[in-house]
Design an enzyme around this catalytic site. Sequence first.
Site, PDB file in Angstrom:
ATOM      1  N   ASP A   1       0.776  -1.235   0.000  1.00 11.63           N
ATOM      2  CA  ASP A   1       0.000   0.000   0.000  1.00 11.63           C
ATOM      3  C   ASP A   1       0.816   1.297   0.000  1.00 11.63           C
ATOM      4  O   ASP A   1       0.584   2.188  -0.791  1.00 11.63           O
ATOM      5  CB  ASP A   1      -0.923   0.035   1.224  1.00 11.63           C
ATOM      6  CG  ASP A   1      -1.835  -1.176   1.314  1.00 11.63           C
ATOM      7  OD1 ASP A   1      -1.645  -2.141   0.565  1.00 11.63           O
ATOM      8  OD2 ASP A   1      -2.748  -1.151   2.148  1.00 11.63           O
TER       9      ASP A   1
ATOM     10  N   GLU B   1       1.590  -9.659  11.273  1.00 12.87           N
ATOM     11  CA  GLU B   1       1.458  -9.362   9.840  1.00 12.87           C
ATOM     12  C   GLU B   1       2.844  -9.184   9.218  1.00 12.87           C
ATOM     13  O   GLU B   1       3.123  -9.649   8.111  1.00 12.87           O
ATOM     14  CB  GLU B   1       0.631  -8.082   9.694  1.00 12.87           C
ATOM     15  CG  GLU B   1       0.366  -7.656   8.274  1.00 12.87           C
ATOM     16  CD  GLU B   1      -0.518  -6.406   8.207  1.00 12.87           C
ATOM     17  OE1 GLU B   1      -0.822  -5.815   9.265  1.00 12.87           O
ATOM     18  OE2 GLU B   1      -0.905  -6.033   7.083  1.00 12.87           O
TER      19      GLU B   1
HETATM   20  C1  DGY Z   1      -6.194  -1.730   3.911  1.00 12.90           C
HETATM   21  O1  DGY Z   1      -7.385  -1.496   4.087  1.00 12.90           O
HETATM   22  O2  DGY Z   1      -5.279  -1.290   4.618  1.00 12.90           O
HETATM   23  C2  DGY Z   1      -5.825  -2.677   2.888  1.00 12.90           C
HETATM   24  O3  DGY Z   1      -4.451  -2.841   2.787  1.00 12.90           O
HETATM   25  C3  DGY Z   1      -6.459  -2.479   1.573  1.00 12.90           C
HETATM   26  O4  DGY Z   1      -6.152  -3.620   0.836  1.00 12.90           O
END
Ligand code: DGY
Length: 418
Positions: free
Chosen positions: A160, A390
């Site tokens: 992201d 994660e």
């Molecule tokens: C989030 O909502 O942080 C996700 O990474 C979107 O995929």
Amino acid sequence: MDLDSRAREVMQDNDLGNYTVPTKGLYPYQWNWDSAFCALGFNTYSEDRAWLEIETLFASQWQSGFVPHIIFHKQDPNYFPGPDVWQSNTSPECTGITQPPVSASMILALWKSGDKRANKARLQAIFPKLVACHRWFYRTRDPLNKGLVLTVHPWETGRDNSPEWDAAARRIDTSEVGTYQRKDITHVNKDMRPLDEEYDRYITLLKFGRATQWDHDRIAKESPFKVIDVCMTMILSRADHDLMLLAEELGEAAIVEELKTRIALTRNNINYLWDDQLKAFCSKDLISGLPSGHITSASFLAFYADVGSQEQREYLLAHLDRIASKVKYLIPSLDPESDRFDSMRYWRGPVWSVVNYLAALGLKECGQSVWAQRILDDTRALVKESGFYEAFCPLTGAGTGGDHFTWTAAIWLYWLDI
Ligand code: DGY
């Protein structure tokens, strides 16, 4: 409780019957590439459940072949932006963007290790869907006709807030974003998550896609964010290769040829993503034509995709060696010598077990067993020290992001617990 049992417990807690969520709270729906990886974990104790995970994902495939990045099977008020924001007009509702296409590779892994007679019908059923998904990428997301994947939203890449998007994303005009409430930072420390200004861009791009009613051809042409993603490109090319092996199993000669052509296309054009100043593969902003200028863990997926010259591979290994001397655990998601390195903040430093798995697999296959083993050992040590987070800090090994995370548990069961 031993780690093996704890990993199964994580998977079971996040298992909602025919799909899993990455982790309750932070990510309460079915995510595309998370599900594909998590099938590997299920496969260590239930082949049936492993196949079902990916089958559920592909049940939401669109006519066009597009596979969404999130499937909103049932409403959860703890996540933003949910189905009411995306407005896909599908059942179940879903997002209008995709994610790295790892599914064919994971199906190949299930197929190779499983009971072929029992799984043949399942393979035959999912195979055309995988082919349609790959064709969607070539039809909709290969604007240069070079076998290089265009992304139109940082969330599609799975990475992201990677600094790879910084320059390209700065161009997005967020003045019309409006007000909204982030939910992610109610679950996880803000310092581990993307910044508010990045969220403004994510939501602006979402609104742009929604205004086209998720017309993927238009989005690919008109999006204010257009980047050729090194990670999705490497993953799609490898997935082409793995799909080709499945096509051979099924005697689909024409599709074998089609995939061979695509693999060659990417291989012949991969230099588009080679940054000769950096001496590494990185993403490229399609609008400015400029490389991101960042070495990330995705740069090392060249081995996984089996692309790049001998000389380029030597440069990459030299980077890996240099990076290894700066961190305790490989592979940080960003070069630790970058001024944007942030060891605990999402994709700006932390180590991700799934990327490590892909990178190590590729290195091993390319004869770099020592590096592959080092990455495996580091990943195993991270989980042993901090559990099923994660991601992990490459300097201290501390967990970062969500806890009780399905894909980390899956990678433990499939790859590390040996
Ligand atoms: C989030 O909502 O942080 C996700 O990474 C979107 O995929």
